[in-house]
Design a protein around this motif. Structure first.
Motif, mmCIF file in Angstrom:
data_model
loop_
_atom_site.group_PDB
_atom_site.id
_atom_site.type_symbol
_atom_site.label_atom_id
_atom_site.label_comp_id
_atom_site.label_asym_id
_atom_site.label_seq_id
_atom_site.Cartn_x
_atom_site.Cartn_y
_atom_site.Cartn_z
ATOM 1 N N VAL A 270 -10.350 36.285 0.731
ATOM 2 C CA VAL A 270 -11.394 35.993 0.989
ATOM 3 C C VAL A 270 -10.994 35.812 2.845
ATOM 4 O O VAL A 270 -12.196 35.288 3.503
ATOM 5 N N GLY A 271 -9.885 35.980 2.859
ATOM 6 C CA GLY A 271 -9.000 34.900 4.337
ATOM 7 C C GLY A 271 -8.409 36.077 4.695
ATOM 8 O O GLY A 271 -7.503 36.125 3.700
ATOM 9 N N VAL A 272 -7.625 36.472 5.713
ATOM 10 C CA VAL A 272 -6.193 36.569 6.346
ATOM 11 C C VAL A 272 -6.234 35.153 7.795
ATOM 12 O O VAL A 272 -6.973 35.466 8.330
ATOM 13 N N ASN A 273 -5.322 34.888 7.337
ATOM 14 C CA ASN A 273 -5.144 33.805 9.075
ATOM 15 C C ASN A 273 -4.443 34.109 9.542
ATOM 16 O O ASN A 273 -3.102 35.004 8.838
ATOM 17 N N ARG A 274 -3.623 32.687 10.608
ATOM 18 C CA ARG A 274 -2.151 32.707 10.680
ATOM 19 C C ARG A 274 -2.359 34.559 12.306
ATOM 20 O O ARG A 274 -1.706 35.059 12.153
ATOM 21 N N TRP A 275 -3.526 34.035 12.629
ATOM 22 C CA TRP A 275 -3.954 34.641 13.845
ATOM 23 C C TRP A 275 -2.336 34.779 15.084
ATOM 24 O O TRP A 275 -2.922 35.366 16.295
ATOM 25 N N GLU A 276 -2.247 33.522 15.201
ATOM 26 C CA GLU A 276 -1.945 33.369 16.412
ATOM 27 C C GLU A 276 -1.115 33.624 17.015
ATOM 28 O O GLU A 276 -0.078 33.758 17.860
ATOM 29 N N ASP A 277 0.125 35.065 16.216
ATOM 30 C CA ASP A 277 0.807 35.794 17.052
ATOM 31 C C ASP A 277 0.706 36.563 16.786
ATOM 32 O O ASP A 277 1.723 38.095 17.083
ATOM 33 N N ALA A 278 -0.857 36.956 16.248
ATOM 34 C CA ALA A 278 -1.169 38.721 16.737
ATOM 35 C C ALA A 278 -0.761 38.635 18.644
ATOM 36 O O ALA A 278 -0.755 38.521 19.071
ATOM 37 N N ARG A 279 -0.939 40.214 18.487
ATOM 38 C CA ARG A 279 -0.703 41.319 19.824
ATOM 39 C C ARG A 279 -1.551 42.505 20.099
ATOM 40 O O ARG A 279 -1.005 43.176 18.841
ATOM 41 N N ILE A 280 -1.654 42.506 21.254
ATOM 42 C CA ILE A 280 -1.262 43.894 21.348
ATOM 43 C C ILE A 280 -0.352 44.528 21.859
ATOM 44 O O ILE A 280 0.399 44.649 22.125
ATOM 45 N N MET A 281 0.056 45.327 20.292
ATOM 46 C CA MET A 281 1.752 46.432 20.501
ATOM 47 C C MET A 281 1.286 48.162 20.513
ATOM 48 O O MET A 281 0.432 48.352 20.001
ATOM 49 N N PRO A 282 2.809 48.195 20.673
ATOM 50 C CA PRO A 282 2.947 50.115 20.652
ATOM 51 C C PRO A 282 3.238 50.361 19.033
ATOM 52 O O PRO A 282 3.731 49.811 18.481
ATOM 53 N N LEU A 283 2.814 51.139 18.767
ATOM 54 C CA LEU A 283 2.916 51.911 17.220
ATOM 55 C C LEU A 283 4.375 51.265 16.859
ATOM 56 O O LEU A 283 4.948 51.637 14.768
ATOM 57 N N TRP A 284 5.605 51.359 17.612
ATOM 58 C CA TRP A 284 6.753 51.578 17.048
ATOM 59 C C TRP A 284 6.884 50.386 16.553
ATOM 60 O O TRP A 284 7.627 49.961 15.516
ATOM 61 N N LYS A 285 6.458 49.007 16.885
ATOM 62 C CA LYS A 285 6.045 47.398 16.554
ATOM 63 C C LYS A 285 5.434 47.236 15.939
ATOM 64 O O LYS A 285 5.872 46.078 15.044
ATOM 65 N N VAL A 286 4.881 48.161 15.090
ATOM 66 C CA VAL A 286 3.983 47.886 13.325
ATOM 67 C C VAL A 286 4.246 48.166 12.372
ATOM 68 O O VAL A 286 4.203 48.688 11.573
ATOM 69 N N VAL A 287 5.817 46.663 12.451
ATOM 70 C CA VAL A 287 6.594 46.713 11.232
ATOM 71 C C VAL A 287 5.846 45.446 10.415
ATOM 72 O O VAL A 287 6.560 44.338 11.408
ATOM 73 N N PRO A 288 5.341 45.270 9.691
ATOM 74 C CA PRO A 288 5.676 44.172 8.579
ATOM 75 C C PRO A 288 6.940 43.379 8.767
ATOM 76 O O PRO A 288 7.760 43.844 8.491
ATOM 77 N N SER A 289 6.147 41.944 8.745
ATOM 78 C CA SER A 289 8.150 40.999 8.905
ATOM 79 C C SER A 289 8.019 41.222 7.513
ATOM 80 O O SER A 289 7.334 41.994 6.404
ATOM 81 N N SER A 290 9.277 40.387 6.904
ATOM 82 C CA SER A 290 9.476 40.067 5.695
ATOM 83 C C SER A 290 8.903 39.629 4.862
ATOM 84 O O SER A 290 8.194 38.519 5.624
ATOM 85 N N MET A 291 8.845 39.236 3.458
ATOM 86 C CA MET A 291 8.228 38.296 2.888
ATOM 87 C C MET A 291 7.058 38.454 2.729
ATOM 88 O O MET A 291 6.045 37.658 2.296
ATOM 89 N N GLY A 321 10.131 54.747 16.056
ATOM 90 C CA GLY A 321 10.530 53.758 16.582
ATOM 91 C C GLY A 321 12.586 53.025 16.313
ATOM 92 O O GLY A 321 13.075 51.757 16.375
ATOM 93 N N GLY A 322 12.933 53.556 15.467
ATOM 94 C CA GLY A 322 13.740 53.173 14.522
ATOM 95 C C GLY A 322 15.247 52.035 16.076
ATOM 96 O O GLY A 322 15.377 50.655 15.717
ATOM 97 N N ALA A 323 15.402 52.663 17.203
ATOM 98 C CA ALA A 323 15.883 52.776 17.656
ATOM 99 C C ALA A 323 15.440 51.965 18.962
ATOM 100 O O ALA A 323 16.446 51.299 19.172
ATOM 101 N N LEU A 324 14.364 51.657 18.246
ATOM 102 C CA LEU A 324 13.761 50.853 19.959
ATOM 103 C C LEU A 324 13.362 49.993 19.435
ATOM 104 O O LEU A 324 14.086 48.145 19.970
ATOM 105 N N ARG A 325 13.445 49.217 18.047
ATOM 106 C CA ARG A 325 13.206 48.065 17.259
ATOM 107 C C ARG A 325 14.439 47.488 17.897
ATOM 108 O O ARG A 325 14.966 46.411 17.452
ATOM 109 N N ALA A 326 16.014 48.381 17.076
ATOM 110 C CA ALA A 326 16.938 48.218 17.153
ATOM 111 C C ALA A 326 17.221 47.626 18.532
ATOM 112 O O ALA A 326 18.231 46.985 18.856
ATOM 113 N N LEU A 327 16.919 48.246 19.336
ATOM 114 C CA LEU A 327 17.146 47.958 20.667
ATOM 115 C C LEU A 327 16.744 46.499 21.830
ATOM 116 O O LEU A 327 16.908 45.565 21.903
ATOM 117 N N GLU A 328 15.707 46.181 20.960
ATOM 118 C CA GLU A 328 14.697 45.177 20.901
ATOM 119 C C GLU A 328 15.421 43.710 20.490
ATOM 120 O O GLU A 328 15.358 42.682 20.731
#
Length: 377
Positions: A270-291, A321-328
């Motif tokens: 019924v809801g999806v919350n916690r949008w305060e950290d949403a960003r416009i991102m390139p595809l290589w960064k679009v990876v779910p966080s843990s938990m 994007g694995g190498a880019l995420r590692a570099l970031e």
């Protein structure tokens, strides 16, 4: 600290903003920044008003971006979000504090029931979450950063986003950087921000004596980051990448605490919350966080399967994007002490070994890479 609010003034404000009488106004929750109230109007609609005390520039920017993101989502997707109705982030008007009025989403957090769900119900929930998330990939943006309103609050623009970097084991510094036209520009500016933090450490945290062991260590670390900056500027890191496409991304999409479900039908979102950290991102960064729901390999496969219908190459892009995420990660986690540096150096060495395989000396980008390699040897 949360604000002190006169309830009669708040009730009057709500009735004016919503153009309908308020039947019920009750305390909902509070934390160190805000106090929230639940509102029921005479026509049966439920709202939530979030009231804030003094808010600093960083918090104000984050709220501005959250508001813009939610207002963009509501007409552009079917993701169940708390629709924003009115807001005022000044503290001198109306009720004497900043406020946001939005629809209230009744329900329970998915993390409170996830462990008790049957496997087939978990799969159903995961597929629905992935279907909602896939809608974020139906629209692309021209820049990479945070979403805001323009000055007239009629259009949406991509602007700076928050980057937090460590200064020492107890302190961080926040910078607002961007937006960027491509990944290379982002990595260059991020690396420059790291170098500015290094200068801050050199001048404020450690002695200026060039013979001091701690200062020698910091200067060596800074030399490595400067060499890495040169590699990024030369274009070696992003050479051969697929063209950047930018999407709205919720880093906690599928996080068990972000998803609200119906208490009577726990497979119904019924809801999806916690949008305060949403960003416009390139595809290589679009990876779910843990938990998240997608920690499970089988459910993660469902996510890729569903999103691939919108972005057929997402699997390749995430692998690429694995190498880019590692570099970031390396840029955003520069060690604050010599004791914690070895893991950081090892990760950087692994990256450089991958880049240098087919990089003979003789070109500016390859020469920059070899200089970095020599510093790490």
């Amino acid at each position: 600290m949360p604000p002190s609010v006169e309830l009669e003034k708040l009730k009057h404000l709500i009735e004016v903003e919503l153009s309908t009488p308020c039947l019920e106004l009750a305390f909902l929750k509070n934390d160190e920044l805000q106090t929230s109230y639940r509102i029921v109007t005479v026509d049966g609609r439920e709202f939530q008003v979030r009231c804030y005390g003094e808010i600093g520039e960083t918090e104000k920017r984050k709220l501005e971006s959250e508001i813009a993101t939610l207002r963009w989502l509501f007409p552009n997707t079917t993701i169940p979000v708390a629709e924003i109705h009115e807001w005022d982030l000044t503290t001198t008007k109306n009720i004497g504090c900043a406020y946001i009025i939005q629809r209230h989403i009744p329900g329970i957090s998915l993390d409170s029931v996830w462990d008790s769900l049957e496997p087939h119900v978990k799969e159903k929930v995961a597929r629905k979450i992935a279907t909602y998330e896939s809608q974020l990939f139906s629209r692309t943006f021209k820049r990479f950063g945070s979403l805001y309103h323009d000055q007239n609050k009629r259009k949406f623009v991509v602007g700076p986003m928050e980057v937090t970097l460590p200064v020492d084991t107890d302190h961080t510094v926040t910078s607002w950087v961007g937006p960027w036209k491509d990944t290379k520009s982002y990595l260059e500016e991020l690396c420059q921000a790291v170098l500015e933090v290094q200068e801050k450490k050199r001048g404020e945290v450690l002695p200026l004596d060039s013979e001091d062991p701690k200062t020698i260590w910091l200067d060596n670390q800074t030399d490595i980051i400067r060499a890495l900056h040169a590699v990024i500027e030369a274009g070696k890191v992003t050479a051969g990448m697929s063209p950047d496409l930018f999407y709205l991304s919720h880093p906690d999409f599928g996080n068990l605490a972000s998803v609200i479900v119906d208490p009577d039908d726990r497979s119904k979102i019924v809801g999806v919350n916690r949008w305060e950290d949403a960003r416009i991102m390139p595809l290589w960064k679009v990876v779910p966080s843990s938990m998240t729901v997608f920690d499970n390999p089988q459910l993660r496969k469902i996510r890729i399967e569903v999103i691939s219908k919108i972005v057929p190459k997402i699997g390749h892009a995430l692998d690429e994007g694995g190498a880019l995420r590692a570099l970031e990660w390396i840029l955003m986690n520069v060690p604050a002490s010599e004791k914690s540096q070895e893991i950081w150096l090892q990760r950087l060495r692994v990256l450089v070994r991958g880049w240098i395989k087919d990089a003979p000396k003789g070109t500016p980008e390859n020469d920059a890479l070899h200089r970095l390699h020599n510093l790490l040897s």
